[in-house]
Design an enzyme around this catalytic site. Structure first.
Site, PDB file in Angstrom:
ATOM      1  N   ASN A 298       0.840  -1.209   0.000  1.00  0.00           N
ATOM      2  CA  ASN A 298       0.000   0.000   0.000  1.00  0.00           C
ATOM      3  C   ASN A 298       0.869   1.250   0.000  1.00  0.00           C
ATOM      4  O   ASN A 298       0.552   2.232  -0.692  1.00  0.00           O
ATOM      5  CB  ASN A 298      -0.942   0.024   1.207  1.00  0.00           C
ATOM      6  CG  ASN A 298      -2.204  -0.765   0.943  1.00  0.00           C
ATOM      7  OD1 ASN A 298      -3.096  -0.289   0.250  1.00  0.00           O
ATOM      8  ND2 ASN A 298      -2.265  -1.981   1.454  1.00  0.00           N
TER       9      ASN A 298
ATOM     10  N   LYS B 151       0.935  -3.684  20.976  1.00  0.00           N
ATOM     11  CA  LYS B 151       1.123  -2.231  21.067  1.00  0.00           C
ATOM     12  C   LYS B 151       2.604  -1.965  21.274  1.00  0.00           C
ATOM     13  O   LYS B 151       3.385  -2.898  21.502  1.00  0.00           O
ATOM     14  CB  LYS B 151       0.303  -1.667  22.232  1.00  0.00           C
ATOM     15  CG  LYS B 151       0.699  -2.264  23.572  1.00  0.00           C
ATOM     16  CD  LYS B 151      -0.089  -1.682  24.731  1.00  0.00           C
ATOM     17  CE  LYS B 151       0.417  -2.273  26.045  1.00  0.00           C
ATOM     18  NZ  LYS B 151      -0.241  -1.747  27.224  1.00  0.00           N
TER      19      LYS B 151
ATOM     20  N   MET C  75       0.754  -3.337  12.394  1.00  0.00           N
ATOM     21  CA  MET C  75       0.056  -4.426  13.079  1.00  0.00           C
ATOM     22  C   MET C  75      -0.148  -4.221  14.586  1.00  0.00           C
ATOM     23  O   MET C  75      -0.420  -5.175  15.298  1.00  0.00           O
ATOM     24  CB  MET C  75       0.805  -5.748  12.840  1.00  0.00           C
ATOM     25  CG  MET C  75       0.858  -6.143  11.377  1.00  0.00           C
ATOM     26  SD  MET C  75      -0.765  -6.238  10.591  1.00  0.00           S
ATOM     27  CE  MET C  75      -1.406  -7.741  11.353  1.00  0.00           C
ATOM     28  N   ARG C  76      -0.011  -2.982  15.068  1.00  0.00           N
ATOM     29  CA  ARG C  76      -0.226  -2.764  16.508  1.00  0.00           C
ATOM     30  C   ARG C  76      -1.291  -1.690  16.715  1.00  0.00           C
ATOM     31  O   ARG C  76      -1.521  -0.864  15.833  1.00  0.00           O
ATOM     32  CB  ARG C  76       1.073  -2.309  17.170  1.00  0.00           C
ATOM     33  CG  ARG C  76       2.163  -3.387  17.134  1.00  0.00           C
ATOM     34  CD  ARG C  76       3.448  -2.824  17.670  1.00  0.00           C
ATOM     35  NE  ARG C  76       4.577  -3.653  17.310  1.00  0.00           N
ATOM     36  CZ  ARG C  76       5.229  -4.451  18.148  1.00  0.00           C
ATOM     37  NH1 ARG C  76       4.876  -4.526  19.414  1.00  0.00           N
ATOM     38  NH2 ARG C  76       6.251  -5.171  17.722  1.00  0.00           N
TER      39      ARG C  76
ATOM     40  N   ILE D  61      -2.802   1.731  18.169  1.00  0.00           N
ATOM     41  CA  ILE D  61      -2.252   3.078  18.381  1.00  0.00           C
ATOM     42  C   ILE D  61      -2.734   3.565  19.745  1.00  0.00           C
ATOM     43  O   ILE D  61      -3.920   3.501  20.050  1.00  0.00           O
ATOM     44  CB  ILE D  61      -2.748   4.023  17.268  1.00  0.00           C
ATOM     45  CG1 ILE D  61      -2.299   3.513  15.890  1.00  0.00           C
ATOM     46  CG2 ILE D  61      -2.276   5.446  17.500  1.00  0.00           C
ATOM     47  CD1 ILE D  61      -0.838   3.595  15.607  1.00  0.00           C
TER      48      ILE D  61
ATOM     49  N   HIS E  19      -8.200  -0.992   6.181  1.00  0.00           N
ATOM     50  CA  HIS E  19      -8.511  -2.318   6.737  1.00  0.00           C
ATOM     51  C   HIS E  19      -9.163  -3.166   5.639  1.00  0.00           C
ATOM     52  O   HIS E  19     -10.030  -2.678   4.910  1.00  0.00           O
ATOM     53  CB  HIS E  19      -9.464  -2.158   7.931  1.00  0.00           C
ATOM     54  CG  HIS E  19      -9.813  -3.471   8.544  1.00  0.00           C
ATOM     55  ND1 HIS E  19      -8.951  -4.144   9.390  1.00  0.00           N
ATOM     56  CD2 HIS E  19     -10.900  -4.270   8.410  1.00  0.00           C
ATOM     57  CE1 HIS E  19      -9.509  -5.287   9.739  1.00  0.00           C
ATOM     58  NE2 HIS E  19     -10.686  -5.388   9.169  1.00  0.00           N
TER      59      HIS E  19
HETATM   60  C1  GRF Z   1      -3.414  -4.642   3.897  1.00  0.00           C
HETATM   61  O1  GRF Z   1      -4.229  -5.680   3.426  1.00  0.00           O
HETATM   62  C2  GRF Z   1      -4.168  -3.722   4.814  1.00  0.00           C
HETATM   63  O2  GRF Z   1      -5.536  -3.702   4.585  1.00  0.00           O
HETATM   64  C3  GRF Z   1      -3.886  -4.292   6.185  1.00  0.00           C
HETATM   65  O3  GRF Z   1      -2.595  -4.825   6.110  1.00  0.00           O
HETATM   66  C4  GRF Z   1      -2.266  -5.157   4.757  1.00  0.00           C
HETATM   67  C5  GRF Z   1      -0.978  -4.457   4.450  1.00  0.00           C
HETATM   68  O4  GRF Z   1      -0.368  -4.870   3.273  1.00  0.00           O
HETATM   69  N1  GRF Z   1      -4.061  -3.261   7.176  1.00  0.00           N
HETATM   70  P1  GRF Z   1       0.898  -4.057   2.725  1.00  0.00           P
HETATM   71  O5  GRF Z   1       1.970  -4.085   3.817  1.00  0.00           O
HETATM   72  O6  GRF Z   1       0.467  -2.680   2.396  1.00  0.00           O
HETATM   73  O7  GRF Z   1       1.343  -4.834   1.518  1.00  0.00           O
END
Ligand code: GRF
Length: 195
Positions: A18, A69, A96-97, A99, A115
């Protein structure tokens, strides 16, 4: 009306696709923004490597002993580094944590997340697997403001994605991610324009 580029700080824990989509949108002129810093809680995350190869400043945070966290001191360090970089908006890209107060107080209503579901359905981990297990005919992705809950903040934008009969978790996640690469830059562009 030539506004200054929206200054974005990125937090990510994983592969950073992303983040790369956001950089593509900036470089192709579709998003009036600049990335000031990429921070990761995982020193081995591919997102750091991607930032380095794109010539964007990046940094790994010190190891945390919690899984869900950051320690308050480490989150304060992250908030300081992001503020020092000049970031106005914090973009979570596969972070992945949860905030907590140090970042929420430093960037009030200025942290966004993407998400992989149509929130409020399927918050939390592996949302695409949750959609498959629930036999949902449709799922998608959501860009939302971040609050202290898990995937609970105000919704900014959503895109739906069909669940196909032969989908595996991998094929469904890949289709959702394609939608994310469109939706996230578009939502950021609207935020940049609305300043
Ligand atoms: C994505 O699917 C997003 O929706 C979720 O984590 C994933 C991240 O993928 N929060 P990347 O690291 O952007 O490839």
């Amino acid at each position: 009306m030539n506004k200054a580029p929206l200054r974005i700080g990125v937090l990510g824990s994983g592969k950073g696709s992303n983040f790369e989509a956001i950089v593509r949108a900036i470089r192709s002129g579709n998003l009036n923004a600049a990335i000031t810093l990429v921070l990761s809680d995982n020193p081995n995350a591919r997102i750091l490597e991607a930032a380095r190869s794109l010539g964007i400043p990046s940094n790994a945070l010190p190891a945390s002993s919690f899984r869900t966290k950051l320690e308050p001191e480490i989150e304060t360090l992250a908030a300081n580094q992001l503020a020092d970089s000049g970031a106005e908006l914090i973009v979570l890209a596969g972070y992945m944590r949860l905030i907590k107060a140090p970042l929420l107080n430093r960037f009030p209503n200025r942290i966004v997340n993407i998400h992989p579901s149509l929130l409020p359905a399927f918050p939390g981990l592996d949302a695409w697997k949750q959609a498959l297990e629930a036999n949902a005919p449709t799922t998608g992705c959501t860009v939302h403001w971040v609050d202290s809950g898990m995937d609970t903040g105000q919704i900014i934008a959503q895109a739906s994605v069909p669940v196909l009969q032969n989908d595996t978790p991998e094929t469904l996640h890949a289709r959702i991610q394609k939608a994310e690469y469109q939706l996230y830059p578009e939502a950021l562009s609207k935020i940049a324009a609305a300043r």
